[in-house]
Scaffold this active site. Sequence first.
Site, PDB file in Angstrom:
ATOM      1  N   ASN A  87     -14.061 -19.730  30.690  1.00  0.00           N
ATOM      2  CA  ASN A  87     -12.793 -20.287  31.185  1.00  0.00           C
ATOM      3  C   ASN A  87     -11.691 -20.244  30.129  1.00  0.00           C
ATOM      4  O   ASN A  87     -10.711 -20.988  30.204  1.00  0.00           O
ATOM      5  CB  ASN A  87     -13.003 -21.729  31.671  1.00  0.00           C
ATOM      6  CG  ASN A  87     -13.695 -21.758  33.029  1.00  0.00           C
ATOM      7  OD1 ASN A  87     -13.726 -20.758  33.737  1.00  0.00           O
ATOM      8  ND2 ASN A  87     -14.257 -22.902  33.388  1.00  0.00           N
ATOM      9  N   THR A 112     -20.574 -27.364  33.597  1.00  0.00           N
ATOM     10  CA  THR A 112     -21.567 -26.299  33.408  1.00  0.00           C
ATOM     11  C   THR A 112     -22.640 -26.811  32.454  1.00  0.00           C
ATOM     12  O   THR A 112     -22.321 -27.331  31.377  1.00  0.00           O
ATOM     13  CB  THR A 112     -20.880 -25.040  32.834  1.00  0.00           C
ATOM     14  OG1 THR A 112     -19.857 -24.636  33.753  1.00  0.00           O
ATOM     15  CG2 THR A 112     -21.867 -23.901  32.644  1.00  0.00           C
ATOM     16  N   ARG A 153     -12.652 -30.726  32.066  1.00  0.00           N
ATOM     17  CA  ARG A 153     -14.021 -30.987  32.535  1.00  0.00           C
ATOM     18  C   ARG A 153     -14.888 -29.744  32.785  1.00  0.00           C
ATOM     19  O   ARG A 153     -16.016 -29.874  33.247  1.00  0.00           O
ATOM     20  CB  ARG A 153     -14.028 -31.878  33.788  1.00  0.00           C
ATOM     21  CG  ARG A 153     -13.462 -33.257  33.537  1.00  0.00           C
ATOM     22  CD  ARG A 153     -13.825 -34.224  34.617  1.00  0.00           C
ATOM     23  NE  ARG A 153     -13.261 -33.864  35.912  1.00  0.00           N
ATOM     24  CZ  ARG A 153     -13.448 -34.559  37.026  1.00  0.00           C
ATOM     25  NH1 ARG A 153     -14.176 -35.643  37.009  1.00  0.00           N
ATOM     26  NH2 ARG A 153     -12.894 -34.178  38.158  1.00  0.00           N
ATOM     27  N   ASP A 154     -14.388 -28.562  32.476  1.00  0.00           N
ATOM     28  CA  ASP A 154     -15.263 -27.383  32.566  1.00  0.00           C
ATOM     29  C   ASP A 154     -14.873 -26.357  31.497  1.00  0.00           C
ATOM     30  O   ASP A 154     -14.775 -25.164  31.772  1.00  0.00           O
ATOM     31  CB  ASP A 154     -15.201 -26.763  33.971  1.00  0.00           C
ATOM     32  CG  ASP A 154     -16.380 -25.820  34.244  1.00  0.00           C
ATOM     33  OD1 ASP A 154     -17.413 -25.936  33.559  1.00  0.00           O
ATOM     34  OD2 ASP A 154     -16.265 -24.961  35.143  1.00  0.00           O
ATOM     35  N   LEU A 155     -14.692 -26.856  30.283  1.00  0.00           N
ATOM     36  CA  LEU A 155     -14.337 -25.955  29.179  1.00  0.00           C
ATOM     37  C   LEU A 155     -15.566 -25.158  28.749  1.00  0.00           C
ATOM     38  O   LEU A 155     -16.625 -25.728  28.508  1.00  0.00           O
ATOM     39  CB  LEU A 155     -13.788 -26.765  27.997  1.00  0.00           C
ATOM     40  CG  LEU A 155     -12.421 -27.412  28.216  1.00  0.00           C
ATOM     41  CD1 LEU A 155     -12.130 -28.431  27.123  1.00  0.00           C
ATOM     42  CD2 LEU A 155     -11.314 -26.362  28.290  1.00  0.00           C
TER      43      LEU A 155
END
Length: 309
Positions: free
Chosen positions: A148, A179, A142-144
Site C-alpha cells: 500500500n 493484514t 490501519r492497513d499500512l
Amino acid sequence: IKSEENLIINGKYKILDNKEKGSGAYSEVFLAENITNKKQYAIKVLKESFLGFEKEISMHQKVSSANNPYIVNLVDFGVDSFHIGEINGNKQYAVLEYASNGELFDLIKKTKSGLKERHAKFIFSKILKGVQAIHKLGMCHRDLKPQNILLDEHFNPKICDFGFTTETDSGKLHDYLGTQNYAAPEMFLKRPYNGIQIDIFSLGVILLNLVSAKIGFIEANISDRYYRYIMTRHYKHYWEAVKKQIGELSDEFKSLYAKMVDFCGDKRPSIDEILKHPWMKEINELNEMEYEILEKEVYEEFVKLNAKT
C-alpha cells in the site's frame, strides 16, 4: 472496447491502455490522461457495486486535503459508462495520482536482502511524513504495508488504499482488520485500540522489511516464537533468533524497531519521536547539498533495482 467514445471518462479522462494496471476483488485500475493537460492518472473502476467504496472515497477526500507529497491523492470520482474488457455499463470510478514505479513491496523483493540502512532511512523518513499528515488530520490508515505504498517516477513513496482508514476522534476503535503480518497485537487479542498506535506498529514491520526484505515474525501473538521474545522484552534472544534470516543491523536500528513493535501500544513512539530517534539522526543532519547527493544515490540504486526482472 466498443468505440473511441467509451475511452473518454466524464468528458475529461482518456483511458490510454485497456490492460489493467492492477486489480482487486472489487476493482480494476487503468492508466488514463487528462485530455486537456495530458497529465497521467490511475483510474480505479469498480467491477461491481461495493458498499465500502463511498466510505473509502470519503476518507480519501479527507486525506487528500493534506495535499502531502507522500500520499496518493484523490483527484476526481463519479459514475460513468465503461466498456473495457469485462467491465460494462455504469460503474463507479476514482481518479488517483499515478505512481509509475509500482509497489514498494516489489522493489524490496528485488533487493533479496533489503536496502542499505542509509537508503532505508531516507525512504522511511518520507513514509513517516505521509503517515504523519494523516494522523494530523485526526485519522489513521490501519492497513499500512509495502503493498500500500507506491513509488512515483522519482521513487518517492506515496501511501495509498484508504479502504480501512477512519477518524480517531471517537476514542478507542473496535473493528479488527488489516493484514496479518503487519497487524498489531491488539488486533489478535480483540482489544479496543488506538488507531495511531496501530499504524506505528505496522510502520515498524515495514521498517524491518526495508532493511532485510523479511518480516520479523508471522503475527504479533504469543503463539509466534519470534514475537514472544518481543512481548517478554528478551530482545537479545530475538535478534539471535532472527539473525540468520535478517543479518547484522545497527544497534540504533534495533532500538527503534523494538520500540515501534512493542506489545503495549502506549509504549510505541509517536512519529515526531521516531523522526528524532538516533537512527534517523543522519537524515536530520544533512545539509541541502548532502540531501540532494543522497537523493540521487537512492534514485540511481532504485532505477537499477527496478530494472531487474
